[in-house]
Design an enzyme around this catalytic site. Structure first.
Site, PDB file in Angstrom:
ATOM      1  N   HIS A  60       0.812  -1.220   0.000  1.00 17.25           N
ATOM      2  CA  HIS A  60       0.000   0.000   0.000  1.00 17.25           C
ATOM      3  C   HIS A  60       0.843   1.268   0.000  1.00 17.25           C
ATOM      4  O   HIS A  60       0.391   2.319  -0.487  1.00 17.25           O
ATOM      5  CB  HIS A  60      -0.913   0.037   1.234  1.00 17.25           C
ATOM      6  CG  HIS A  60      -2.039  -0.943   1.183  1.00 17.25           C
ATOM      7  ND1 HIS A  60      -3.126  -0.787   0.353  1.00 17.25           N
ATOM      8  CD2 HIS A  60      -2.257  -2.090   1.872  1.00 17.25           C
ATOM      9  CE1 HIS A  60      -3.968  -1.797   0.531  1.00 17.25           C
ATOM     10  NE2 HIS A  60      -3.451  -2.604   1.439  1.00 17.25           N
ATOM     11  N   GLU A 128      -7.573  -4.380  -3.794  1.00 19.58           N
ATOM     12  CA  GLU A 128      -8.074  -4.928  -2.527  1.00 19.58           C
ATOM     13  C   GLU A 128      -9.416  -4.269  -2.216  1.00 19.58           C
ATOM     14  O   GLU A 128      -9.478  -3.217  -1.612  1.00 19.58           O
ATOM     15  CB  GLU A 128      -7.076  -4.705  -1.395  1.00 19.58           C
ATOM     16  CG  GLU A 128      -7.462  -5.484  -0.146  1.00 19.58           C
ATOM     17  CD  GLU A 128      -6.484  -5.300   1.002  1.00 19.58           C
ATOM     18  OE1 GLU A 128      -6.604  -6.053   1.983  1.00 19.58           O
ATOM     19  OE2 GLU A 128      -5.627  -4.404   0.937  1.00 19.58           O
ATOM     20  N   HIS A 212      -3.973 -11.908   3.264  1.00 19.64           N
ATOM     21  CA  HIS A 212      -3.456 -11.885   4.641  1.00 19.64           C
ATOM     22  C   HIS A 212      -4.169 -12.926   5.520  1.00 19.64           C
ATOM     23  O   HIS A 212      -4.985 -12.607   6.374  1.00 19.64           O
ATOM     24  CB  HIS A 212      -3.456 -10.500   5.281  1.00 19.64           C
ATOM     25  CG  HIS A 212      -4.629  -9.613   5.002  1.00 19.64           C
ATOM     26  ND1 HIS A 212      -5.931  -9.968   5.244  1.00 19.64           N
ATOM     27  CD2 HIS A 212      -4.672  -8.345   4.529  1.00 19.64           C
ATOM     28  CE1 HIS A 212      -6.744  -8.972   4.927  1.00 19.64           C
ATOM     29  NE2 HIS A 212      -6.001  -7.974   4.493  1.00 19.64           N
ATOM     30  N   ASN A 215      -6.191 -12.919   9.013  1.00 17.43           N
ATOM     31  CA  ASN A 215      -6.651 -11.566   9.315  1.00 17.43           C
ATOM     32  C   ASN A 215      -7.827 -11.183   8.426  1.00 17.43           C
ATOM     33  O   ASN A 215      -7.834 -11.453   7.219  1.00 17.43           O
ATOM     34  CB  ASN A 215      -5.512 -10.555   9.120  1.00 17.43           C
ATOM     35  CG  ASN A 215      -4.356 -10.798  10.080  1.00 17.43           C
ATOM     36  OD1 ASN A 215      -3.289 -11.249   9.697  1.00 17.43           O
ATOM     37  ND2 ASN A 215      -4.582 -10.518  11.346  1.00 17.43           N
ATOM     38  N   ASP A 267       2.021  -6.022   3.257  1.00 17.49           N
ATOM     39  CA  ASP A 267       0.846  -5.187   3.519  1.00 17.49           C
ATOM     40  C   ASP A 267       1.324  -3.828   4.060  1.00 17.49           C
ATOM     41  O   ASP A 267       0.717  -3.250   4.960  1.00 17.49           O
ATOM     42  CB  ASP A 267      -0.101  -5.866   4.504  1.00 17.49           C
ATOM     43  CG  ASP A 267      -1.514  -5.266   4.476  1.00 17.49           C
ATOM     44  OD1 ASP A 267      -1.772  -4.354   3.661  1.00 17.49           O
ATOM     45  OD2 ASP A 267      -2.345  -5.696   5.293  1.00 17.49           O
ATOM     46  N   GLY A 302      -2.541  -2.602   8.277  1.00 10.82           N
ATOM     47  CA  GLY A 302      -1.337  -2.821   7.505  1.00 10.82           C
ATOM     48  C   GLY A 302      -0.131  -2.901   8.423  1.00 10.82           C
ATOM     49  O   GLY A 302      -0.250  -3.109   9.631  1.00 10.82           O
TER      50      GLY A 302
END
Length: 376
Positions: A60, A128, A212, A215, A267, A302
């Site tokens: 990101h 995402e 991920h 999560n 992330d 993140g």
């Protein structure tokens, strides 16, 4: 295609190839032209390690910049991650209004087509959301909605979308999984409250990984296995964040035993490589402190992980270096169907990292270009 770093050069050390460790000189220009043939036990030879460059499919931000900022941000992000051994990456967007996504992707068009000197190769976009479950946003802004193939195709015409994260239980999304895979895109399941059965159905329709892992997805219970159970029981690929904050080492090891090709992602956010303070993650304000990044309510948002640290963390929890290397490089390339990255073999891109015996970066080469490391 960039031709940076096209001059012939070589480096010497313990080289990790697809068939094992060899010792000697690896020769390359933009691509690898020759490899040593002398097999070696790297534990008994004190030469440096030469591994495939790291591949991060979930980025990101970094250096105070966020992918959603648009113009100029991705150059800062891709250069910062190159400093930590990432040679290829996917620029990852946030759940956002269509106008924000369009702005972000317009800024990525030229970057995806041409790699800048000193920067990681941006292979394309990881979208995402916004096709996620509004009840499992995690750190995503509240702009989630049902999938739209027309929207994806519109965005794909702006910049190449390689990977999409969605929630299969959201109405219409399961049918879209097959449509997206037929277009050549990879689909990951994430930000989902879906059941085990939803996960299995999505895999049967072409989904191929999980975002991920553990999560922002329904947890595993012995009577309701959830999305985590679907991953552990059926997946061949899944991404995981090995910062040892998002996932306990024991849970990482459980995933590695169950899923053949778990690959690591950062992330990473705009807070990566920056001091403690406030940063942006899409439209969200996030706070970096105590080694983590969180929303004001404490939700993990993140990370500040880099791929060189991810490798060290995997070794720390007990993986052999060759296995850890595959999980920060080769398996991500396999997931995207790339045979010319993520492995040190003749005719593959000269994407490689050189590490000392303590796994600290000595050098990074991206498509044959030696990256000037700031701390070197």
């Amino acid at each position: 295609m960039s031709v940076l770093g096209s001059a012939a050069q070589s480096i010497e050390g313990n080289v990790l190839t697809p068939t094992g460790w060899v010792n000697g000189s690896i020769t390359f220009d933009q691509k690898i032209t020759a490899l040593p043939t002398q097999t070696v036990d790297p534990d008994s030879n004190q030469a440096c390690y030469i591994l495939p460059g790291f591949i991060d499919l979930h980025v990101h931000g970094a250096g105070g910049k966020d992918t959603m900022e648009g113009a100029g941000a991705i150059e800062v992000i891709s250069r910062m991650h190159a400093q930590h051994g990432t040679t290829s990456m996917l620029a990852t967007t946030m759940t956002a209004p269509m106008s924000d996504l369009e702005n972000a992707l317009h800024a990525l068009t030229a970057v995806c087509a041409q790699r800048a000197s000193g920067a990681a190769r941006v292979l394309g976009v990881h979208l995402e959301g916004p096709y996620i479950n509004p009840g499992k946003l995690g750190a995503q802004p509240d702009f989630a909605h049902a999938g739209s193939l027309e929207q994806v195709q519109h965005l794909h015409r702006i910049a190449p979308i390689k990977l999409i994260t969605l929630a299969p239980e959201v109405e219409g999304n399961l049918a879209m999984v097959r449509q997206l895979t037929d277009l050549g895109m990879r689909v990951q399941l994430g930000h989902t409250l879906g059941t085990y059965e939803d996960g299995v159905a999505a895999l049967e329709n072409g989904a191929s990984s999980f975002t991920h892992l553990y999560n922002a997805m329904s947890r595993m219970d012995h009577r309701a296995p959830g999305m985590v159970g679907a991953a552990l029981a059926h997946a061949n690929f899944a991404e995981i964040i090995p910062d040892l904050l998002h996932v306990h080492p024991g849970a990482i090891r459980a995933a590695l035993r169950a899923i053949p090709k778990v690959y690591c992602v950062t992330d990473s956010t705009s807070a990566s490589g920056m001091p403690d303070g406030e940063y942006m993650l899409g439209r969200q304000v996030v706070h970096k402190c105590l080694g983590g990044v969180r929303l004001a309510d404490g939700t993990l948002a993140g990370s500040t992980l880099t791929m060189d640290q991810a490798l060290k963390n995997l070794v720390k929890i007990g993986l052999e270096l060759d296995d850890a290397s595959k999980r920060v490089s080769t398996y991500a390339a396999d997931f995207l169907g790339l045979s010319d990255r993520g492995r040190l073999q003749v005719d593959a891109y000269a994407d490689l990292v050189v590490l000392d015996r303590d796994l600290n970066l000595i050098a990074v080469y991206i498509e044959g270009e030696k990256i000037e490391l700031k701390d070197a």
